[in-house]
Design a protein around this motif. Structure first.
Motif, PDB file in Angstrom:
ATOM      1  N   SER A  79     -12.012  86.289  -0.010  1.00 22.20           N
ATOM      2  CA  SER A  79     -12.713  85.218   0.696  1.00 22.20           C
ATOM      3  C   SER A  79     -11.917  83.915   0.685  1.00 22.20           C
ATOM      4  O   SER A  79     -12.139  83.048   1.528  1.00 22.20           O
ATOM      5  CB  SER A  79     -14.109  85.010   0.118  1.00 22.20           C
ATOM      6  N   LEU A  80     -10.988  83.760  -0.239  1.00 24.73           N
ATOM      7  CA  LEU A  80     -10.086  82.603  -0.241  1.00 24.73           C
ATOM      8  C   LEU A  80      -8.877  82.863   0.653  1.00 24.73           C
ATOM      9  O   LEU A  80      -8.423  81.992   1.389  1.00 24.73           O
ATOM     10  CB  LEU A  80      -9.598  82.309  -1.668  1.00 24.73           C
ATOM     11  N   TYR A  81      -8.368  84.076   0.579  1.00 24.41           N
ATOM     12  CA  TYR A  81      -7.152  84.465   1.282  1.00 24.41           C
ATOM     13  C   TYR A  81      -7.339  84.506   2.799  1.00 24.41           C
ATOM     14  O   TYR A  81      -6.492  84.036   3.553  1.00 24.41           O
ATOM     15  CB  TYR A  81      -6.725  85.845   0.757  1.00 24.41           C
ATOM     16  N   THR A  82      -8.474  85.040   3.251  1.00 17.20           N
ATOM     17  CA  THR A  82      -8.707  85.270   4.673  1.00 17.20           C
ATOM     18  C   THR A  82      -8.652  83.996   5.524  1.00 17.20           C
ATOM     19  O   THR A  82      -7.917  83.968   6.508  1.00 17.20           O
ATOM     20  CB  THR A  82     -10.040  86.005   4.881  1.00 17.20           C
ATOM     21  N   PRO A  83      -9.378  82.917   5.202  1.00 14.81           N
ATOM     22  CA  PRO A  83      -9.296  81.734   6.080  1.00 14.81           C
ATOM     23  C   PRO A  83      -7.925  81.066   6.068  1.00 14.81           C
ATOM     24  O   PRO A  83      -7.491  80.522   7.081  1.00 14.81           O
ATOM     25  CB  PRO A  83     -10.370  80.787   5.540  1.00 14.81           C
ATOM     26  N   PHE A 123      -8.307  73.012  -0.345  1.00 16.79           N
ATOM     27  CA  PHE A 123      -9.305  74.079  -0.388  1.00 16.79           C
ATOM     28  C   PHE A 123      -9.201  74.854  -1.702  1.00 16.79           C
ATOM     29  O   PHE A 123     -10.197  75.081  -2.396  1.00 16.79           O
ATOM     30  CB  PHE A 123      -9.108  74.989   0.820  1.00 16.79           C
ATOM     31  N   LEU A 124      -7.992  75.218  -2.090  1.00 21.06           N
ATOM     32  CA  LEU A 124      -7.801  75.965  -3.328  1.00 21.06           C
ATOM     33  C   LEU A 124      -8.082  75.103  -4.554  1.00 21.06           C
ATOM     34  O   LEU A 124      -8.663  75.579  -5.541  1.00 21.06           O
ATOM     35  CB  LEU A 124      -6.386  76.534  -3.389  1.00 21.06           C
ATOM     36  N   LYS A 125      -7.698  73.835  -4.509  1.00 27.31           N
ATOM     37  CA  LYS A 125      -7.969  72.935  -5.645  1.00 27.31           C
ATOM     38  C   LYS A 125      -9.466  72.763  -5.854  1.00 27.31           C
ATOM     39  O   LYS A 125      -9.934  72.701  -6.995  1.00 27.31           O
ATOM     40  CB  LYS A 125      -7.317  71.575  -5.411  1.00 27.31           C
ATOM     41  N   VAL A 131     -16.837  79.132  -2.772  1.00 23.48           N
ATOM     42  CA  VAL A 131     -15.943  79.264  -1.616  1.00 23.48           C
ATOM     43  C   VAL A 131     -16.542  78.602  -0.385  1.00 23.48           C
ATOM     44  O   VAL A 131     -15.865  77.863   0.341  1.00 23.48           O
ATOM     45  CB  VAL A 131     -15.628  80.747  -1.336  1.00 23.48           C
ATOM     46  N   ALA A 132     -17.829  78.791  -0.152  1.00 24.61           N
ATOM     47  CA  ALA A 132     -18.479  78.199   1.015  1.00 24.61           C
ATOM     48  C   ALA A 132     -18.489  76.679   0.918  1.00 24.61           C
ATOM     49  O   ALA A 132     -18.353  75.986   1.927  1.00 24.61           O
ATOM     50  CB  ALA A 132     -19.910  78.723   1.153  1.00 24.61           C
ATOM     51  N   ASP A 133     -18.639  76.135  -0.281  1.00 22.91           N
ATOM     52  CA  ASP A 133     -18.627  74.672  -0.450  1.00 22.91           C
ATOM     53  C   ASP A 133     -17.217  74.103  -0.340  1.00 22.91           C
ATOM     54  O   ASP A 133     -17.047  72.968   0.100  1.00 22.91           O
ATOM     55  CB  ASP A 133     -19.212  74.297  -1.815  1.00 22.91           C
ATOM     56  N   ALA A 134     -16.225  74.872  -0.741  1.00 20.44           N
ATOM     57  CA  ALA A 134     -14.837  74.401  -0.675  1.00 20.44           C
ATOM     58  C   ALA A 134     -14.317  74.367   0.746  1.00 20.44           C
ATOM     59  O   ALA A 134     -13.410  73.603   1.067  1.00 20.44           O
ATOM     60  CB  ALA A 134     -13.939  75.289  -1.529  1.00 20.44           C
TER      61      ALA A 134
END
Length: 118
Positions: A62-66, A104-106, A114-117
């Motif tokens: 879910s982090l990698y895809t966007p 986003f990662l930080k 993930v949704a909030d980031a």
């Protein structure tokens, strides 16, 4: 003669002072930066705290895809250095998206979902 140079007005492209409709100094507008040919790729690392390693593994897709599909960046996890590495690719369109991905990662590393980031 130096008072004119210290004025709060902005200089326009022709060198003349410009003002907006409300009388304030007009903001300059610059075109977006584009990824240039022949420029080496930009590279960022985001450190992963030890207590966020397990959530990172659980939410990796879910982090990698966007980052890969929308921003067109290359991403990888370096477990030895405990960091996520991001770099621009030949498909990257804007030069500033690498900063968006790093932020986003930080945010995720700080504990946001993930949704909030996003």
């Amino acid at each position: 003669e130096f008072e004119d140079a210290a004025s709060d007005d902005e200089a326009g492209p022709s060198g003349k002072r410009t003002k907006g409709a409300d009388g304030e100094a007009a903001k300059p507008s610059f075109p977006k930066l584009k990824h240039q040919e022949g420029v080496t790729s930009e590279y960022r690392t985001v450190p992963v705290p030890q207590h966020r390693m397990t959530p990172l593994k659980q939410h990796w897709m879910s982090l990698y895809t966007p980052i890969v599909e929308k921003l067109k960046l290359d991403v990888r996890m370096n477990p030895r250095r405990r960091c996520v590495e991001i770099r621009t690719s030949a498909h990257t369109e804007d030069a500033d998206v690498i900063q968006k991905a790093a932020d986003f990662l930080k945010a995720f590393m700080l504990g946001f979902d993930v949704a909030d980031a996003l």
